[in-house]
Design an enzyme around this catalytic site. Structure first.
Site, PDB file in Angstrom:
ATOM      1  N   SER A  92       0.786  -1.234   0.000  1.00 56.63           N
ATOM      2  CA  SER A  92       0.000   0.000   0.000  1.00 56.63           C
ATOM      3  C   SER A  92       0.821   1.289   0.000  1.00 56.63           C
ATOM      4  CB  SER A  92      -0.927   0.006   1.225  1.00 56.63           C
ATOM      5  OG  SER A  92      -0.163   0.143   2.410  1.00 56.63           O
ATOM      6  N   THR A 139      -8.543   2.563  -4.151  1.00 55.67           N
ATOM      7  CA  THR A 139      -8.054   3.891  -3.784  1.00 55.67           C
ATOM      8  C   THR A 139      -8.475   4.948  -4.797  1.00 55.67           C
ATOM      9  OG1 THR A 139      -6.009   5.166  -3.636  1.00 55.67           O
ATOM     10  CG2 THR A 139      -5.878   3.177  -4.913  1.00 55.67           C
ATOM     11  N   ASP A 140      -8.495   6.203  -4.365  1.00 59.19           N
ATOM     12  CA  ASP A 140      -8.755   7.298  -5.313  1.00 59.19           C
ATOM     13  C   ASP A 140      -7.549   7.529  -6.225  1.00 59.19           C
ATOM     14  OD1 ASP A 140      -7.032   8.400  -3.415  1.00 59.19           O
ATOM     15  OD2 ASP A 140      -8.263  10.168  -3.007  1.00 59.19           O
ATOM     16  N   GLU A 141      -6.397   6.928  -5.874  1.00 63.72           N
ATOM     17  CA  GLU A 141      -5.186   7.186  -6.658  1.00 63.72           C
ATOM     18  C   GLU A 141      -5.279   6.601  -8.068  1.00 63.72           C
ATOM     19  OE1 GLU A 141      -1.523   6.850  -4.425  1.00 63.72           O
ATOM     20  OE2 GLU A 141      -2.585   7.207  -2.553  1.00 63.72           O
ATOM     21  N   TYR A 164       2.161   1.808  -7.586  1.00 61.38           N
ATOM     22  CA  TYR A 164       1.099   1.416  -6.649  1.00 61.38           C
ATOM     23  C   TYR A 164      -0.276   1.615  -7.284  1.00 61.38           C
ATOM     24  CZ  TYR A 164      -2.383   2.100  -2.952  1.00 61.38           C
ATOM     25  OH  TYR A 164      -3.538   2.043  -2.194  1.00 61.38           O
ATOM     26  N   LYS A 168      -3.245  -1.085  -8.385  1.00 63.25           N
ATOM     27  CA  LYS A 168      -4.619  -1.056  -7.848  1.00 63.25           C
ATOM     28  C   LYS A 168      -5.620  -0.895  -8.999  1.00 63.25           C
ATOM     29  CE  LYS A 168      -5.796  -1.104  -4.048  1.00 63.25           C
ATOM     30  NZ  LYS A 168      -6.078  -2.221  -3.089  1.00 63.25           N
ATOM     31  N   PRO A 219      10.247  15.216   7.489  1.00 63.48           N
ATOM     32  CA  PRO A 219      10.464  15.400   6.051  1.00 63.48           C
ATOM     33  C   PRO A 219       9.175  15.743   5.308  1.00 63.48           C
ATOM     34  CG  PRO A 219      10.442  13.060   6.619  1.00 63.48           C
ATOM     35  CD  PRO A 219      10.273  13.793   7.895  1.00 63.48           C
ATOM     36  N   ARG A 228      -4.024  16.218  -0.133  1.00 66.72           N
ATOM     37  CA  ARG A 228      -4.688  14.933   0.069  1.00 66.72           C
ATOM     38  C   ARG A 228      -6.021  15.200   0.777  1.00 66.72           C
ATOM     39  NH1 ARG A 228      -1.488  14.098  -3.181  1.00 66.72           N
ATOM     40  NH2 ARG A 228       0.103  12.458  -3.341  1.00 66.72           N
ATOM     41  N   ASP A 296      11.565  15.909  -3.767  1.00 70.75           N
ATOM     42  CA  ASP A 296      10.210  15.445  -4.031  1.00 70.75           C
ATOM     43  C   ASP A 296      10.183  13.958  -4.410  1.00 70.75           C
ATOM     44  OD1 ASP A 296       7.510  15.724  -4.151  1.00 70.75           O
ATOM     45  OD2 ASP A 296       7.494  17.142  -5.828  1.00 70.75           O
TER      46      ASP A 296
HETATM   47  P1  NAD Z   1      -1.442  -1.837   5.045  1.00 70.33           P
HETATM   48  O1  NAD Z   1      -0.222  -1.793   4.202  1.00 70.33           O
HETATM   49  O2  NAD Z   1      -1.434  -1.193   6.378  1.00 70.33           O
HETATM   50  O3  NAD Z   1      -1.877  -3.364   5.277  1.00 70.33           O
HETATM   51  C1  NAD Z   1      -1.856  -4.314   4.258  1.00 70.33           C
HETATM   52  C2  NAD Z   1      -2.053  -5.691   4.891  1.00 70.33           C
HETATM   53  O4  NAD Z   1      -2.072  -6.662   3.838  1.00 70.33           O
HETATM   54  C3  NAD Z   1      -0.933  -6.080   5.850  1.00 70.33           C
HETATM   55  O5  NAD Z   1      -1.480  -6.629   7.036  1.00 70.33           O
HETATM   56  C4  NAD Z   1      -0.148  -7.133   5.079  1.00 70.33           C
HETATM   57  O6  NAD Z   1       0.485  -8.103   5.915  1.00 70.33           O
HETATM   58  C5  NAD Z   1      -1.240  -7.756   4.224  1.00 70.33           C
HETATM   59  N1  NAD Z   1      -0.707  -8.382   3.006  1.00 70.33           N
HETATM   60  C6  NAD Z   1       0.180  -7.835   2.114  1.00 70.33           C
HETATM   61  N2  NAD Z   1       0.446  -8.711   1.145  1.00 70.33           N
HETATM   62  C7  NAD Z   1      -0.281  -9.830   1.401  1.00 70.33           C
HETATM   63  C8  NAD Z   1      -0.434 -11.072   0.729  1.00 70.33           C
HETATM   64  N3  NAD Z   1       0.236 -11.350  -0.401  1.00 70.33           N
HETATM   65  N4  NAD Z   1      -1.285 -11.979   1.261  1.00 70.33           N
HETATM   66  C9  NAD Z   1      -1.956 -11.716   2.411  1.00 70.33           C
HETATM   67  N5  NAD Z   1      -1.839 -10.563   3.093  1.00 70.33           N
HETATM   68  C10 NAD Z   1      -1.012  -9.630   2.585  1.00 70.33           C
HETATM   69  O7  NAD Z   1      -2.605  -1.246   4.134  1.00 70.33           O
HETATM   70  P2  NAD Z   1      -3.868  -0.370   4.550  1.00 70.33           P
HETATM   71  O8  NAD Z   1      -3.444   1.037   4.662  1.00 70.33           O
HETATM   72  O9  NAD Z   1      -4.579  -1.026   5.674  1.00 70.33           O
HETATM   73  O10 NAD Z   1      -4.736  -0.489   3.227  1.00 70.33           O
HETATM   74  C11 NAD Z   1      -5.693  -1.532   3.058  1.00 70.33           C
HETATM   75  C12 NAD Z   1      -6.299  -1.442   1.671  1.00 70.33           C
HETATM   76  O11 NAD Z   1      -6.890  -0.157   1.501  1.00 70.33           O
HETATM   77  C13 NAD Z   1      -5.285  -1.594   0.548  1.00 70.33           C
HETATM   78  O12 NAD Z   1      -5.873  -2.380  -0.462  1.00 70.33           O
HETATM   79  C14 NAD Z   1      -5.040  -0.180   0.061  1.00 70.33           C
HETATM   80  O13 NAD Z   1      -4.720  -0.160  -1.312  1.00 70.33           O
HETATM   81  C15 NAD Z   1      -6.401   0.445   0.318  1.00 70.33           C
HETATM   82  N6  NAD Z   1      -6.345   1.899   0.563  1.00 70.33           N
HETATM   83  C16 NAD Z   1      -5.618   2.397   1.620  1.00 70.33           C
HETATM   84  C17 NAD Z   1      -5.613   3.757   1.843  1.00 70.33           C
HETATM   85  C18 NAD Z   1      -4.845   4.342   3.009  1.00 70.33           C
HETATM   86  O14 NAD Z   1      -4.830   5.573   3.156  1.00 70.33           O
HETATM   87  N7  NAD Z   1      -4.224   3.563   3.863  1.00 70.33           N
HETATM   88  C19 NAD Z   1      -6.334   4.617   1.015  1.00 70.33           C
HETATM   89  C20 NAD Z   1      -7.048   4.074  -0.053  1.00 70.33           C
HETATM   90  C21 NAD Z   1      -7.067   2.703  -0.256  1.00 70.33           C
HETATM   91  P1  TYD Z   2       1.470   8.945   2.107  1.00 71.04           P
HETATM   92  O1  TYD Z   2       1.050   8.909   3.531  1.00 71.04           O
HETATM   93  O2  TYD Z   2       2.649   8.141   1.683  1.00 71.04           O
HETATM   94  O3  TYD Z   2       0.172   8.581   1.232  1.00 71.04           O
HETATM   95  P2  TYD Z   2      -0.067   8.679  -0.376  1.00 71.04           P
HETATM   96  O4  TYD Z   2       1.232   8.788  -1.044  1.00 71.04           O
HETATM   97  O5  TYD Z   2      -0.758   7.384  -0.672  1.00 71.04           O
HETATM   98  O6  TYD Z   2      -0.956   9.876  -0.585  1.00 71.04           O
HETATM   99  O7  TYD Z   2       1.768  10.459   1.717  1.00 71.04           O
HETATM  100  C1  TYD Z   2       0.793  11.473   1.891  1.00 71.04           C
HETATM  101  C2  TYD Z   2       1.361  12.748   1.311  1.00 71.04           C
HETATM  102  O8  TYD Z   2       2.453  13.175   2.144  1.00 71.04           O
HETATM  103  C3  TYD Z   2       1.939  12.583  -0.085  1.00 71.04           C
HETATM  104  O9  TYD Z   2       1.674  13.769  -0.825  1.00 71.04           O
HETATM  105  C4  TYD Z   2       3.424  12.432   0.141  1.00 71.04           C
HETATM  106  C5  TYD Z   2       3.664  13.260   1.395  1.00 71.04           C
HETATM  107  N1  TYD Z   2       4.749  12.804   2.294  1.00 71.04           N
HETATM  108  C6  TYD Z   2       5.710  13.712   2.742  1.00 71.04           C
HETATM  109  O10 TYD Z   2       5.687  14.908   2.386  1.00 71.04           O
HETATM  110  N2  TYD Z   2       6.659  13.265   3.615  1.00 71.04           N
HETATM  111  C7  TYD Z   2       6.720  11.957   4.020  1.00 71.04           C
HETATM  112  O11 TYD Z   2       7.646  11.591   4.790  1.00 71.04           O
HETATM  113  C8  TYD Z   2       5.724  11.048   3.544  1.00 71.04           C
HETATM  114  C9  TYD Z   2       5.770   9.595   3.964  1.00 71.04           C
HETATM  115  C10 TYD Z   2       4.753  11.514   2.695  1.00 71.04           C
END
Ligand code: NAD
Ligand code: TYD
Length: 360
Positions: A92, A139-141, A164, A168, A219, A228, A296
């Site tokens: 992720s 994700t919205d990404e 990433y 997705k 950072p 975001r 960046d």
């Molecule tokens: P995370 O990285 O915290 O957790 C991912 C989990 O998946 C971990 O527990 C890891 O052990 C498990 N995993 C990874 N590879 C695996 C595999 N091959 N088999 C089984 N388990 C596996 O992620 P998160 O932040 O909890 O995100 C969860 C979901 O939500 C993801 O699909 C991510 O793309 C989506 N998402 C997250 C965000 C965010 O801001 N965190 C935003 C939008 C979408």
């Molecule tokens: P992140 O939490 O990695 O989520 P995503 O890349 O999925 O949006 O980053 C959030 C925003 O913060 C993104 O614009 C990158 C920025 N960022 C920093 O400026 N410094 C950092 O150390 C990290 C991890 C992210």
């Protein structure tokens, strides 16, 4: 009304990751009728310790395994009679996808495909499709990057720009293909950046919190002007339950928090919150002075912003937490759970599986 979720056996993938843990906890706290089968590989991002207090719950079964393993997936569907899948498991973190894209293709694309195949075989070949749901958490990404104005809607053209988001987007396409080709009862949710308890401290908010507490540099990438749209994780988990209960199969729902913020503003707010709550650090300097503008991220998307109108109009969901409320809860949680962060940072959280399962 409990819609489509009553008495279900839910396979939650990635239930030891940040959002998965919050989701599993929500289900165990609020629903007496559901069985939760939690499949997680426990990569660096998986943390069983985050389920302390609920891992042994009679309605929760943890299985360590890989979503890319077709035999395991087939066996799980059959042995547990899975009728609902909530698919969180993924790689992720965008920065890791830039340096190590391979695992993103494997887990996010091949892993999702393997789960879809498992569901297709167990549900459709046996005529169970009507009572089943496969919810893919995305994700919205996948929509790419916005300019100064505009919002992502469910019909925005896909335009992923990091390894990433490309992985997705690919998995979303497979999920849609299984609906159109085989009639698999799928739902897709595309949400914005989550924050809250149990988030791995590689992501912006927990990283800044931990560094600020340790007096380390904070950072900020580029000019800090990237935007975001922040969503409190509990709101996200409740939205997923709503989509499972009332969503229309074959549809996608955008989930957002209506909280567009520049990164620099988020970082400064966190510093101010810590200064107010804890007082200034020993050197007497506000924590903002730790902010360090750094090189960046490659291909850094400038702005994400979600139009969450569809899920509001059609399913009656909207976020409950303002950014200020969610941030207060988040800061409080990290301050009250320093041991959790310490064990993640020193790596000892990875021994938790051995402690819980291998020594029994
Ligand atoms: P995370 O990285 O915290 O957790 C991912 C989990 O998946 C971990 O527990 C890891 O052990 C498990 N995993 C990874 N590879 C695996 C595999 N091959 N088999 C089984 N388990 C596996 O992620 P998160 O932040 O909890 O995100 C969860 C979901 O939500 C993801 O699909 C991510 O793309 C989506 N998402 C997250 C965000 C965010 O801001 N965190 C935003 C939008 C979408
Ligand atoms: P992140 O939490 O990695 O989520 P995503 O890349 O999925 O949006 O980053 C959030 C925003 O913060 C993104 O614009 C990158 C920025 N960022 C920093 O400026 N410094 C950092 O150390 C990290 C991890 C992210």
């Amino acid at each position: 009304m409990r819609g489509e979720l009553m008495n279900k056996t839910i396979l939650v993938t990635g239930g030891c990751g940040f959002i998965g843990v919050n989701f599993v906890r929500l289900l165990l706290e609020t629903r007496q009728d559901l069985q939760v089968i939690n499949l997680d590989k426990l990569t660096y991002a998986g943390n069983l310790q985050s389920l302390e207090g609920v891992a042994d719950h009679p309605r929760h079964t943890f299985i360590r395994g890989d979503i890319c393993d077709p035999e395991l997936i087939d066996a799980l569907f059959t042995e547990h009679g899975i009728d609902t899948v909530v698919h969180f498991a993924a790689e992720s973190h965008v920065d890791r996808s830039i340096t190590d894209p391979d695992t993103f293709v494997r887990t996010n694309v091949f892993g999702t495909f393997t789960l879809l195949e498992g569901a297709r075989k167990y549900w459709l070949d046996q005529g169970k499709g009507n009572n089943c749901r496969f919810l893919h958490v995305s994700t919205d990404e996948v929509y790419g990057s916005l300019g100064k104005t505009g919002y992502f809607t469910e019909t925005t053209r896909y335009d992923p720009r990091s390894p990433y988001s490309a992985s997705k987007a690919s998995s979303d396409h497979f999920v849609r293909a299984y609906f159109h080709t085989y009639g698999l009862p799928v739902l897709i949710t595309n949400c914005s950046n989550n924050y809250g308890p149990y988030q791995f401290p590689e992501k912006l908010i927990p990283l800044i919190l931990n560094n600020a507490l340790q007096g380390k540099a904070l950072p900020v990438y580029g000019d800090g002007g990237n935007v975001r749209d922040w969503l409190y994780v509990r709101d996200h988990c409740e939205a997923i339950v709503r989509v499972l209960e009332h969503g229309q199969t074959g549809e996608a729902y955008n989930i957002g928090g209506h909280n567009e913020k520049k990164n620099i503003d988020v970082v400064e707010l966190l510093c101010d919150m810590l200064d107010t709550k804890l007082g200034l650090p020993e050197n007497g300097k506000p924590r903002k002075t730790l902010i360090t503008m750094v090189k960046d991220r490659l291909g850094h998307d400038r702005r994400y912003a979600i139009d969450a109108g569809k899920i509001d109009r059609e399913l009656g969901w909207r976020p409950k937490y303002t950014f200020e409320q969610g941030m207060k809860k988040t800061v409080d949680w990290y301050l009250e759970n320093k041991k959790w962060s310490e064990s993640v940072m020193d790596g000892s959280y990875q021994q938790y599986y051995t402690k819980m399962y291998e020594q029994k």
